[in-house]
Structures are given as C-alpha cells and as structure tokens.
Design an enzyme around this catalytic site. Structure first.
Site, PDB file in Angstrom:
ATOM      1  N   LYS A 198      12.110  18.807  12.702  1.00 37.57           N
ATOM      2  CA  LYS A 198      11.254  19.601  11.822  1.00 37.57           C
ATOM      3  C   LYS A 198      11.627  19.435  10.352  1.00 37.57           C
ATOM      4  O   LYS A 198      10.855  19.813   9.476  1.00 37.57           O
ATOM      5  CB  LYS A 198      11.305  21.060  12.220  1.00 37.57           C
ATOM      6  CG  LYS A 198      10.630  21.321  13.550  1.00 37.57           C
ATOM      7  CD  LYS A 198      10.390  22.793  13.773  1.00 37.57           C
ATOM      8  CE  LYS A 198       9.571  23.043  15.016  1.00 37.57           C
ATOM      9  NZ  LYS A 198      10.348  22.833  16.259  1.00 37.57           N
TER      10      LYS A 198
HETATM   11  C1  LIG Z   1       9.651  22.634  17.437  1.00 37.72           C
HETATM   12  C2  LIG Z   1      10.381  21.829  18.418  1.00 37.72           C
HETATM   13  C3  LIG Z   1       9.717  21.176  19.468  1.00 37.72           C
HETATM   14  C4  LIG Z   1       8.238  21.361  19.719  1.00 37.72           C
HETATM   15  O1  LIG Z   1       7.447  20.766  18.728  1.00 37.72           O
HETATM   16  P1  LIG Z   1       5.900  21.161  18.610  1.00 37.72           P
HETATM   17  O2  LIG Z   1       5.382  20.383  17.479  1.00 37.72           O
HETATM   18  O3  LIG Z   1       5.885  22.647  18.350  1.00 37.72           O
HETATM   19  O4  LIG Z   1       5.259  20.850  19.907  1.00 37.72           O
HETATM   20  C5  LIG Z   1      10.456  20.365  20.304  1.00 37.72           C
HETATM   21  N1  LIG Z   1      11.789  20.211  20.149  1.00 37.72           N
HETATM   22  C6  LIG Z   1      12.466  20.831  19.170  1.00 37.72           C
HETATM   23  C7  LIG Z   1      13.923  20.640  19.062  1.00 37.72           C
HETATM   24  C8  LIG Z   1      11.791  21.651  18.258  1.00 37.72           C
HETATM   25  O5  LIG Z   1      12.469  22.245  17.291  1.00 37.72           O
END
Ligand SMILES: *Cc1c(COP(=O)(O)O)cnc(C)c1O
Length: 434
Positions: free
Chosen positions: A107
């Site tokens: 993210k």
């Molecule tokens: C947010 C997150 C996800 C999921 O991603 P999305 O875009 O919400 O589907 C998967 N793995 C980790 C470690 C995350 O932080």
C-alpha cells in the site's frame, strides 16, 4: 481524462476533483471515462524501459494536463523509490515483492502516489484538509507515512481495536503530529461505514474539508497498475507465455487495477482473486449471487473485508457481464489452517518465507495450477513477513530477523483515542479536533 460517478453517470469530474473529493454523490465511486490503451511496442519491450518511465507511461493518460509532465515524473519516481523484485519461489510460481517500501506493505505505492498528488493539488489551498481513512491493517500506516508532517493536512485513521497486528498498530499510532489514530470498538466494515457516513454528513462537510485515502480514491487505485507492468517487465526475461496473476484480495482495489492494466493491453492469462475466509467474491463467481457478509477476523487481517468496495469497478470493467468476468477471474477462499500449512511448506520446500496474505495467494495459485496444468504464474507479495511475526514464526518454527527500523518503531509510544462504532462519537471528534 474525465471520471464519472458509478452511481450517477451525470456527475463527471477531472482527475484533480476526483482525487480531492475521494468519492462522488450518493457515495458513488469514480471511474475513468475511457480506457487508454498501451502501445504494443511499449508492452512488448518493457525491459527496455526504466521503472520510472514505465510508471510515467502508465499514469500520464489518467492525469492528463492536470499535472505537468515533469512533476508527474517526479511523483512516480518518488513513489517507486525502492526495489520491487520478481523472485522465483519454484518452477511455476514467482512472487512480486511489493513490501520493501517505508511501511513494508504494497500500500506504500498507492498511498505514496496519492499523498503526492494531493499535496500538489492543495498547495495553494488556504483551508486545512482532513484525510479520513478506515484501515483493516496496512492502509493506515502507509497513508500516515505518506502524509506525515505535511503542512495543511491532518490525517484521521480509524482502525478496528485488537484486529491489527502490533507492528501495524505502531505504524499508525506512534507518529503523532498531524496523524490521529482512532481505535474503534468494532470491525473494519464498521470503520468503513463510519467513514462513509462522515463523507455524507452536511454538518461535518460545512466545517471541514474532508477527503478519503481508501482504495476507493482513484489516486490510490490507479497507480496500482504499475505493479503489474513491473511484474511483466521481469517476467518477460524468464518466460514467453503470459502469466496467471494471483492477487491477495480484500477490498479488491489491487486486483481491479491489474484487470484495468490487462484491458489496456497488458498480457495476463488469467486473474485469481485469493481470499481468506471472507469469501464473498469466490462465492459470487460460483453462484452469481453477491451476498455481502460481516467480516470474519483471520490471520490475513488486511483482507478481512465482508463487502468489498471496489467490486463495482470490476463489474464496470466487464460491462456488468457475468460471463466475461467469470472467464477472466477465478476465486479461491483459503482458511487460516491452510494459510499456516502453506507458510510451513513453502519454507520447508523452497526456503521462502511468506506472510499470511501472500500465503493465501500462494495456496490459491497452487490450487489453480493443479486444476490447469501447463500454466505458470505470479503472486503479488503484499506484506513483509516481519509484520506478522506471531503467525509466521509459529508456522516455520524459527525466529525471523526483525529489521532495526522496526525495533525502533516498536519502542515508540502508542497514542490513540478510543471510540465506539457510533457515528456521533466520530463526528464529535472531527468537529472538536478542528
Ligand atoms: C490491503 C491489503 C490487501 C488487500 O488489497 P485490496 O486492494 O484491498 O484487495 C492484501 N494484502 C495486504 C498485506 C494488504 O495490506
């Protein structure tokens, strides 16, 4: 590029407005008015381009002339300023490690791009901006880091009490300054619902300039396409056939960006939505029935989402045609026991340490490849295993090495305000903060 509101196609806004507003009328998500195709020469020869050039080419049509090209180049270069390697785990499965950024989660890329765009757009604004965000674990830290100490911007993060890991919690509660953490007695879905209510509330909006930082914001959602281009760039050096791409999914922003990149011309054999016990989408793909549920707490907590916001965008990408969608995406639901078993086996067989989220993806892809022999694929590694030491160490029966930066962080003090899953309490906090 114009963006329309998926709940009201009459509402059309530019990139700047969509980024600042986060969502449209009736809480509708914004969606690009057209799909800009990649040039074939570009896609065939990704290895000849630098990562920065690839990221710039990926984003430029979405920002148009609203961000001058030299500034966009700087924004994307800063956003991907750490390594994003594609590593082979075994003959059939490679992992794109997206977790070498400042908070060790993928993210960081979406949040980094969005915070830089917002800062650019708000430079001349007199009024203070409040970024309001709900997190199931990793969003909070990445957003907090992206906006930390930026003048004129406050960040308010809502997270479900006792449902994020200790590292995640520190990453969003220990910064202080312009970062406020609200510990909510409830689930991630409760947090998300509180945030949506705040955006719809007239009194709050008359006093505060609110914007969102969840993956519903296009400036967080769209740059995630870059992962898939960087994966392909490295894949093309090893393999001829297009990969199956498997994405650990919660709110479905990441996989939706991958599918968008694919529709723009990026080769992908198939997509897999890898889910934990929160199986709304795997069930939908099986039964054509979309039944949002209450989120269940699992080891892969950043994917504990019972009503994935971005799914409407995936439907839109496929013109709401179920058969088209089903031909391109498969879904798997992996429980905690299988997740742990996968971490153990992958470590024992291949000496590779998966975090619980990436393990859900590994198990899903493994299952798909068994059912579809002769294919190979990529999982997106979305978090560093050190963020989940309890589960990972229990699975591999070995201590994992904690980087110094994390040790320092863990010594810092947690600062939060606890609230119930009650909109009035959030409202009071926001109005008093101002
Ligand atoms: C947010 C997150 C996800 C999921 O991603 P999305 O875009 O919400 O589907 C998967 N793995 C980790 C470690 C995350 O932080």
């Amino acid at each position: 590029m114009k963006y329309y509101n998926l709940k009201d196609s009459q509402e059309n806004v530019d990139f700047r407005t969509a980024t600042i507003k986060g969502q449209g009328k009736n809480k509708g998500l914004f969606f690009p008015g057209s799909i800009p195709y990649f040039k074939e020469e570009f896609i065939q020869n990704l290895h000849q381009y630098s990562d920065e050039e690839i990221a710039y080419q990926c984003m430029k049509d979405f920002t148009g002339d609203e961000i001058p090209s030299e500034i966009l180049r700087k924004i994307v270069a800063e956003t991907i300023s750490f390594e994003i390697p594609l590593k082979k785990i075994n003959d059939d499965i490679s992992v794109l490690e997206l977790f070498h950024g400042p908070t060790l989660a993928f993210k960081d890329i979406g949040a980094g791009f969005m915070s830089r765009c917002l800062s650019y757009f708000l430079e001349d604004k007199k009024k203070k901006v409040t970024v309001l965000v709900a997190t199931s674990g990793d969003t909070g830290g990445a957003v907090a880091h992206g906006f930390y100490d930026i003048p004129g911007i406050d960040v308010v993060i809502l997270y479900p009490k006792n449902r994020v890991s200790p590292v995640q919690e520190k990453q969003l509660t220990a910064l202080g300054k312009n970062i406020y953490a609200l510990e909510v007695n409830g689930s991630f879905d409760d947090c998300q619902s509180l945030v949506k209510q705040a955006f719809a509330n007239e009194e709050i909006n008359s006093q505060l300039f609110l914007t969102s930082a969840n993956s519903i914001n296009i400036a967080r959602w769209l740059p995630q396409q870059i992962y898939y281009l960087l994966a392909l760039k490295q894949w093309q050096k090893m393999e001829k056939k297009a990969p199956v791409i498997c994405v650990p999914s919660g709110n479905f922003g990441n996989i939706c960006a991958g599918i968008l990149a694919h529709l723009r011309g990026l080769p992908a054999d198939h997509f897999i939505a890898a889910c934990n016990a929160n199986d709304v989408i795997p069930e939908y793909l099986k039964t054509k029935k979309f039944n949002p549920k209450k989120a269940i707490a699992t080891l892969s907590n950043a994917m504990d989402v019972g009503d994935p916001s971005n799914f409407v965008r995936i439907l839109e990408l496929f013109n709401n045609e179920f058969d088209l969608l089903k031909n391109k995406i498969s879904g798997y639901s992996i429980d905690d026991q299988k997740t742990m078993q996968t971490i153990t086996e992958t470590y024992n067989k291949y000496h590779y340490i998966l975090d619980p989220h990436s393990a859900v993806a590994f198990a899903s892809l493994q299952q798909y490849l068994q059912e579809n022999p002769g294919k190979k694929g990529i999982i997106l590694g979305t978090a560093h295993p050190v963020k989940f030491p309890d589960a990972v160490e229990a699975a591999i029966k070995t201590k994992i090495e904690i980087p110094q930066s994390l040790n320092d962080l863990m010594k810092k003090e947690k600062k939060t305000v606890e609230i119930n899953s009650d909109f009035e309490e959030l409202k009071r906090f926001l109005l008093d903060k101002n």
